[in-house]
Design an enzyme around this catalytic site. Structure first.
Site, PDB file in Angstrom:
ATOM      1  N   GLU A   1       5.062  31.824   7.455  1.00 45.75           N
ATOM      2  CA  GLU A   1       4.866  31.339   6.078  1.00 45.75           C
ATOM      3  C   GLU A   1       6.145  31.503   5.258  1.00 45.75           C
ATOM      4  OE1 GLU A   1       1.234  32.951   4.265  1.00 45.75           O
ATOM      5  OE2 GLU A   1       0.400  33.039   6.282  1.00 45.75           O
TER       6      GLU A   1
ATOM      7  N   GLN B   1      33.486  27.003  -9.223  1.00 49.84           N
ATOM      8  CA  GLN B   1      33.166  28.385  -8.848  1.00 49.84           C
ATOM      9  C   GLN B   1      31.675  28.505  -8.495  1.00 49.84           C
ATOM     10  OE1 GLN B   1      35.289  31.811 -10.600  1.00 49.84           O
ATOM     11  NE2 GLN B   1      33.340  32.276 -11.595  1.00 49.84           N
TER      12      GLN B   1
ATOM     13  N   TYR C   1      40.843  20.605  -9.818  1.00 50.68           N
ATOM     14  CA  TYR C   1      39.971  21.780  -9.918  1.00 50.68           C
ATOM     15  C   TYR C   1      39.390  21.926 -11.316  1.00 50.68           C
ATOM     16  CZ  TYR C   1      38.222  26.530  -9.941  1.00 50.68           C
ATOM     17  OH  TYR C   1      37.407  27.625 -10.062  1.00 50.68           O
TER      18      TYR C   1
ATOM     19  N   THR D   1      -2.148  12.617  15.593  1.00 48.93           N
ATOM     20  CA  THR D   1      -1.491  11.808  14.562  1.00 48.93           C
ATOM     21  C   THR D   1      -2.429  11.906  13.365  1.00 48.93           C
ATOM     22  OG1 THR D   1      -2.582   9.749  15.201  1.00 48.93           O
ATOM     23  CG2 THR D   1      -0.480  10.202  16.254  1.00 48.93           C
ATOM     24  N   HIS D   2      -1.889  11.923  12.180  1.00 49.01           N
ATOM     25  CA  HIS D   2      -2.693  12.122  10.954  1.00 49.01           C
ATOM     26  C   HIS D   2      -3.486  13.424  11.015  1.00 49.01           C
ATOM     27  CE1 HIS D   2      -1.966   7.794  10.184  1.00 49.01           C
ATOM     28  NE2 HIS D   2      -2.170   7.684  11.485  1.00 49.01           N
TER      29      HIS D   2
ATOM     30  N   ASN E   1      -2.123  38.084   9.512  1.00 49.74           N
ATOM     31  CA  ASN E   1      -1.485  36.948   8.840  1.00 49.74           C
ATOM     32  C   ASN E   1      -0.144  36.583   9.469  1.00 49.74           C
ATOM     33  OD1 ASN E   1      -3.605  36.961   6.990  1.00 49.74           O
ATOM     34  ND2 ASN E   1      -2.534  38.380   5.615  1.00 49.74           N
TER      35      ASN E   1
ATOM     36  N   LYS F   1      -7.964  40.712   8.828  1.00 53.92           N
ATOM     37  CA  LYS F   1      -6.880  39.737   8.726  1.00 53.92           C
ATOM     38  C   LYS F   1      -5.677  40.069   9.605  1.00 53.92           C
ATOM     39  CE  LYS F   1      -6.569  36.645   6.220  1.00 53.92           C
ATOM     40  NZ  LYS F   1      -6.304  36.587   4.769  1.00 53.92           N
TER      41      LYS F   1
ATOM     42  N   ASN G   1      43.619  27.613  -6.459  1.00 51.71           N
ATOM     43  CA  ASN G   1      42.843  26.392  -6.189  1.00 51.71           C
ATOM     44  C   ASN G   1      42.855  26.013  -4.713  1.00 51.71           C
ATOM     45  OD1 ASN G   1      42.583  26.495  -8.911  1.00 51.71           O
ATOM     46  ND2 ASN G   1      43.857  24.717  -9.366  1.00 51.71           N
TER      47      ASN G   1
HETATM   48  N1  ARG Z   1      37.171  32.165  -8.574  1.00 52.65           N
HETATM   49  C1  ARG Z   1      37.631  30.819  -8.585  1.00 52.65           C
HETATM   50  C2  ARG Z   1      36.617  29.919  -7.903  1.00 52.65           C
HETATM   51  O1  ARG Z   1      35.812  30.443  -7.231  1.00 52.65           O
HETATM   52  C3  ARG Z   1      38.929  30.686  -7.885  1.00 52.65           C
HETATM   53  C4  ARG Z   1      39.760  29.557  -8.329  1.00 52.65           C
HETATM   54  C5  ARG Z   1      40.237  29.776  -9.706  1.00 52.65           C
HETATM   55  N2  ARG Z   1      41.156  28.778 -10.120  1.00 52.65           N
HETATM   56  C6  ARG Z   1      41.433  28.550 -11.391  1.00 52.65           C
HETATM   57  N3  ARG Z   1      42.255  27.618 -11.673  1.00 52.65           N
HETATM   58  N4  ARG Z   1      40.860  29.256 -12.355  1.00 52.65           N
HETATM   59  O2  ARG Z   1      36.609  28.735  -8.062  1.00 52.65           O
END
Ligand code: ARG
Length: 459
Positions: free
Chosen positions: A290, A322, A317, A155-156, A285, A283, A110
């Site tokens: 774009e 993820q 967490y 403008t506009h 382009n 053309k 984490n």
């Molecule tokens: N792959 C996880 C992520 O990207 C890493 C952290 C995972 N932590 C956990 N407690 N499962 O968030």
């Protein structure tokens, strides 16, 4: 490959669940940051006597060899690991044996992932900053070459007042300067190390978070362990900063698309940055412009996606987090690519000054200056505005422009008119007299160029 948590489970993870859960295919991008973070972590564990120095040395040597092998292509990401963190740790243990299993002491994925992503984003933003500075440099060069190129200011999207192309370009330079400033601010806010927050509550080991923070180039460490692992504000700020860059690029791209059309013909892009049509031989382009305009959409989407992932998420967490990476990676890559193409496209473009001037001569864009002429001779501005409007209306009805009228014609509208009117409404005069600070007079635009050049050089 056995999961590292296998001890607690009677069954192995379902294959589809395993694939669904795995982030290695995208978070492998952070391998360098992950290894750098682990080396700093191991160094700190040694310094704090949590691990014997001999173990730390082995770990660092192993990590360095992994980094080397990934870089030179000897090691690929296919050991079935769940993410880059498990991949590196698994590989380390394979290389140095059980000592490798000590690396994760006093750390959690984490705080590890929160660290890696911050480092990755910081590295990528630094590249974007360089690209922006290059673009600002090109804008300054082009502006300098076009200080006398008179064009209609709109403008506009209606012709409004004459300006120079240099002034128009420098407006974009100012936007990109703010973008660079915003990157600095964004990095400043994220520049605290979350490492040592561990899973959520900190640790009982006698670690020193200041050591890892300074080894990794952070200003310090995050103040609260729960916040350290839960905070993804830096992703939102990054995506918002990147979104504004795309807003600016898309506005510029849109103008280039207009300018390169037959209707405008203010600019011609180099053949090397345009494409042809598969059916229409005539053309040429502006595909690159774009695409830049179009790609803004995905970056805004990445920002919205990130906000939605975070909204209502309880501390600390959650696996939802993820989902922070792919959008951030996509936006960083998109902005990098757009800038990489946009700058040389602009640098190689030809400015068609004569066409700009011709367009500026039509459309009564000097009408304000006529009103100002009368006002400077003592007429209240509103009255001068009204008389000028009547003259414009009469000219349109007769198919004339302001310059076609004689002094006698003018005198029928006001006795204040004399021969000086022609100079007052000449386009070059309209431009060169706008010397108010930041105005379109070349003398003022030159100051902007000096400011922007200096800014780009130190950034
Ligand atoms: N792959 C996880 C992520 O990207 C890493 C952290 C995972 N932590 C956990 N407690 N499962 O968030």
């Amino acid at each position: 490959m056995d999961k590292m948590w296998a001890g607690r489970f009677a069954k192995t993870l379902d294959k589809t669940a395993d694939d669904f859960n795995s982030s290695l295919k995208f978070d492998c991008k952070m391998f360098a940051q992950d290894i750098k973070g682990s080396i700093a972590h191991a160094t700190m564990l040694g310094a704090c006597n949590v691990l014997p120095q001999a173990d730390v040395d082995k770990i660092i040597e192993g990590l360095a060899s992994i980094l080397e092998d990934i870089k030179n292509g000897k090691l690929t990401f296919d050991n079935g690991a769940e993410d880059i963190h498990m991949f590196v740790e698994g590989e380390l243990t394979k290389r140095i044996g059980d000592v490798g299993k000590k690396l994760h002491t006093s750390r959690s994925r984490n705080d590890q992932v929160a660290l890696d992503l911050r480092m990755y984003v910081k590295d990528e933003l630094a590249k974007i900053k360089t690209l922006l500075s290059e673009l600002i440099g090109v804008l300054c060069d082009k502006a300098e070459q076009n200080l006398d190129a008179i064009m209609p200011g709109y403008t506009h999207l209606q012709r409004a007042q004459p300006i120079t192309f240099a002034q128009h370009l420098m407006a974009y330079a100012m936007m990109f300067i703010r973008d660079v400033m915003r990157i600095d601010d964004t990095v400043k806010h994220m520049n605290l190390s979350p490492l040592g927050s561990c899973a959520l509550a900190g640790t009982t080991y006698p670690i020193d978070r200041g050591i890892t923070a300074s080894l990794l180039g952070f200003d310090g460490y995050t103040h609260n362990s729960l916040d350290g692992v839960s905070d993804r504000d830096f992703c939102v700020e990054t995506l918002s900063t990147l979104s504004l860059i795309m807003v600016h690029l898309s506005r510029f791209a849109e103008e280039i698309i207009l300018w390169t059309s037959w209707e405008f013909k203010f600019m011609e892009l180099d053949d090397s940055f345009t494409t042809g049509s598969s059916i229409m031989p005539q053309k040429k382009n502006s595909d690159m412009a774009e695409l830049v305009r179009g790609k803004s959409g995905r970056v805004f989407g990445d920002l919205m996606g990130m906000l939605t992932v975070l909204k209502g998420l309880p501390l600390a967490y959650n696996k939802d987090m993820q989902e922070d990476k792919e959008g951030v990676f996509d936006a960083l890559e998109t902005v990098n690519m757009c800038l990489t193409v946009f700058t040389p496209m602009l640098a190689t473009a030809t400015v068609l000054k004569d066409n700009m001037l011709t367009a500026a001569k039509k459309g009564f864009i000097n009408a304000t200056d006529m009103a100002d002429y009368l006002t400077k001779k003592g007429m209240p501005f509103r009255s001068a505005y009204k008389i000028t409007g009547t003259i414009v209306g009469d000219c349109i009805a007769k198919g004339k422009v302001l310059e076609d009228l004689t002094v006698e014609d003018y005198k029928q509208y006001s006795e204040l008119f004399d021969g000086g009117i022609y100079k007052a409404i000449s386009l070059s005069e309209c431009v060169s007299k706008r010397i108010s600070q930041g105005g379109t007079a070349p003398s003022e635009t030159k100051k902007q160029i000096t400011y922007a050049r200096k800014f780009a050089k130190i950034n």
